[in-house]
Design a protein around this motif. Structure first.
Motif, PDB file in Angstrom:
ATOM      1  N   ILE A 182       0.870  -1.182   0.000  1.00  0.00           N
ATOM      2  CA  ILE A 182       0.000   0.000   0.000  1.00  0.00           C
ATOM      3  C   ILE A 182       0.904   1.227   0.000  1.00  0.00           C
ATOM      4  N   GLY A 183       0.529   2.236  -0.766  1.00  0.00           N
ATOM      5  CA  GLY A 183       1.296   3.493  -0.758  1.00  0.00           C
ATOM      6  C   GLY A 183       0.677   4.463   0.231  1.00  0.00           C
ATOM      7  N   GLY A 184       1.531   5.129   1.007  1.00  0.00           N
ATOM      8  CA  GLY A 184       0.957   6.078   1.972  1.00  0.00           C
ATOM      9  C   GLY A 184       1.956   7.061   2.549  1.00  0.00           C
ATOM     10  N   VAL A 185       3.165   7.116   1.952  1.00  0.00           N
ATOM     11  CA  VAL A 185       4.219   7.928   2.567  1.00  0.00           C
ATOM     12  C   VAL A 185       3.809   9.392   2.725  1.00  0.00           C
ATOM     13  N   GLU A 186       2.862   9.820   1.882  1.00  0.00           N
ATOM     14  CA  GLU A 186       2.459  11.226   1.888  1.00  0.00           C
ATOM     15  C   GLU A 186       1.472  11.559   3.009  1.00  0.00           C
ATOM     16  N   HIS A 187       0.814  10.552   3.549  1.00  0.00           N
ATOM     17  CA  HIS A 187      -0.367  10.834   4.369  1.00  0.00           C
ATOM     18  C   HIS A 187      -0.210  10.544   5.862  1.00  0.00           C
TER      19      HIS A 187
END
Ligand code: DUC
Ligand code: ZN
Ligand code: ZN
Length: 482
Positions: free
Chosen positions: A357-362
């Motif tokens: 899952i991508g989430g580094v921004e949030h």
């Protein structure tokens, strides 16, 4: 030397909020100025003139986020994570994360030092924010164990082992004990992916043979027992060898209960979780359907460990342990894959969906929601997103805190702002993904300004950094061990 003043805000360190101005000289924090102090008066009267003043009235001023678990451009599941170091660290900057710790990967037949060099080459000159590395050891043998000391000297002080993914990354118990013995001797930290891979493989083959092929069954074939069992085994082997242990991406409440028990007994055992395990679930996400993807919609949330059943109470338990300190840090395990051409590899066979899952921004925003919902104090928000991960991985003092001498990695955060996650009209993210795991989510709070080592890399106009700004950070040994 350039001077910058962040004026009128409330500095939040793990100790809590204080009304202070922050004076930055060059790349570091020079002073924290209490209202009415001599220096503050000199600045306000114009006797001392900083080159730039940032108005932080009504804002929190917090240390830059430290995300200690990312996988930029990681080869996995027949493809590679869709964010490069350039796109992924730019997204991190947008979200107020100013340091990432990514994983260099060694598997069977590869030399650890060569693999670390390869990861250095991928990252160097491409990162918007500072970066460091852990080393994955997928092939524990005499050579890779010897390499550990060399890596520690070069600032790579933590080593991830896998109890899952047989034939790819899995270490058997003997290999785990050998690596833990080495760590007990050289001060390294063992990070563990704790899921019983061989058992999961049996469950997966059975599900597929019975026609249960959709993403939902990624979750049902990795039940909590497989995480609890592996976590328990890792804790026992760490106890036997005296190695410190950091269990990554914990999602099962039963696994966390084992971590809490070991900590209560005085063992050097730590746990990390991720925002997706706190908020999302097997039922709502892995079981989702959409007009575009049908039941394959759930592939967006296929990651390991898996999202867990809300009916089993994992999410509430994770929040509780996060508040009480049994979960040390919140990372993202940022490992993005697009639906088109990547997650799609697993249509008709969930076991072929690339995990991640991508989430580094949030992360900062999502965890601030915990403050808004009275699940975390302000200080604990900063602790779990900034200070504790820095301390866990030998970065604290330089990173994870706003204090004289620290790198001026600083976020000006608007608690009354508003952030919408996802893609589409009125929303945007900056990760290289064709979907969002957080589509449609709207929360209070907003990252206004981000400084990395004294340089503004994000302001109200957007990202203003450059790819070569980020530097490799040599880490010391974990500062959580005595
Ligand atoms: N889990 C994921 O979801 N992706 C990458 C590797 C891992 O352990
Ligand atoms: Zn893992
Ligand atoms: Zn990971």
């Amino acid at each position: 030397m350039t001077t910058l003043l962040i004026h009128g805000g409330t500095v939040v360190n793990p100790t809590g909020p204080t009304r202070q101005d922050v004076l930055v000289e060059g790349e570091t924090v020079a002073a924290l100025l209490a209202p009415g102090s001599a220096l503050a008066t000199a600045v306000h009267s114009g006797a001392v003139r900083p080159d730039r003043v940032i108005d932080a009235t009504g804002r929190y001023v917090i240390p830059g986020g430290v995300d200690v678990h990312t996988h930029m451009e990681m080869p996995f599941g027949g493809t590679r994570a869709s964010d490069t170091f350039e796109t992924g660290t730019r997204a991190a900057a947008w979200g107020g994360t100013t340091t990432i710790v990514d994983f260099a990967v060694q598997t069977r037949g590869q030399r650890v030092q060569d693999q670390l060099a390869l990861w250095h080459a991928k990252a160097a000159g491409n990162c918007a924010v500072d970066y460091a590395f852990h080393q994955i050891i997928g092939d524990v043998n005499d050579e890779s164990l010897k390499a550990m000391s060399e890596l520690i000297d070069s600032g790579v002080t933590s080593f991830k082992l896998f109890m899952a993914y047989p034939g790819v990354f899995l270490s058997d118990d003997g290999q785990i004990v050998r690596a833990m013995r080495a760590a007990a001797g050289n001060g390294a930290l063992i990070m563990m992916h704790a899921e019983n891979g061989p058992v999961i493989d049996v469950l997966v083959r059975q599900a597929l043979s019975e026609g249960r092929t959709g993403p939902y069954h990624h979750g049902t074939t990795r039940p909590w027992q497989t995480e609890q069992e592996a976590t328990h085994r890792a804790i026992m082997l760490a106890d036997l060898t005296g190695a410190p242990l950091y269990v990554v991406h914990v999602s099962a409440r039963q696994a966390l209960a084992r971590v809490a028990e070991a900590r209560d007994a005085g063992q050097n055992v730590f746990a990390e979780t991720c925002p997706h395990y706190l908020y999302l679930s097997l039922e709502e996400q892995l079981g989702a359907r959409s007009a575009q993807w049908g039941e394959f919609e759930g592939a967006k949330w296929v990651c390991s460990t898996p999202l867990r059943a809300r009916s089993e109470g994992h999410q509430e338990a994770l929040w509780r342990h996060l508040r009480t300190g049994d979960v040390t840090a919140v990372s993202t395990d940022h490992c993005p894959f697009c639906m088109t051409d990547q997650k799609e590899l697993g249509r008709g066979d969930f076991s072929r969906i690339p995990n991640g899952i991508g989430g580094v921004e949030h992360r900062l925003d999502l965890m601030f929601q915990g403050v808004k919902e009275d699940r975390l104090s302000l200080g604990r928000w900063v602790e779990v997103c900034c200070a504790a991960p820095a301390r866990m991985f030998g970065l604290y003092g330089r990173k994870g805190v706003i204090a004289p001498g620290a790198d001026a990695d600083i976020v000006v955060y608007d608690p009354d702002g508003h952030t919408s996650f996802g893609l589409g009209p009125g929303r945007s993210h900056h990760m290289n993904m064709d979907h969002s795991a957080w589509e449609g989510w709207e929360i209070d709070g907003h990252v206004d300004v981000v400084l990395s080592r004294g340089t503004v890399i994000k302001d109200e106009s957007g990202y203003v950094g450059r790819p070569a700004h980020g530097r490799f950070v040599r880490r010391g040994l974990s500062q959580n061990l005595i």
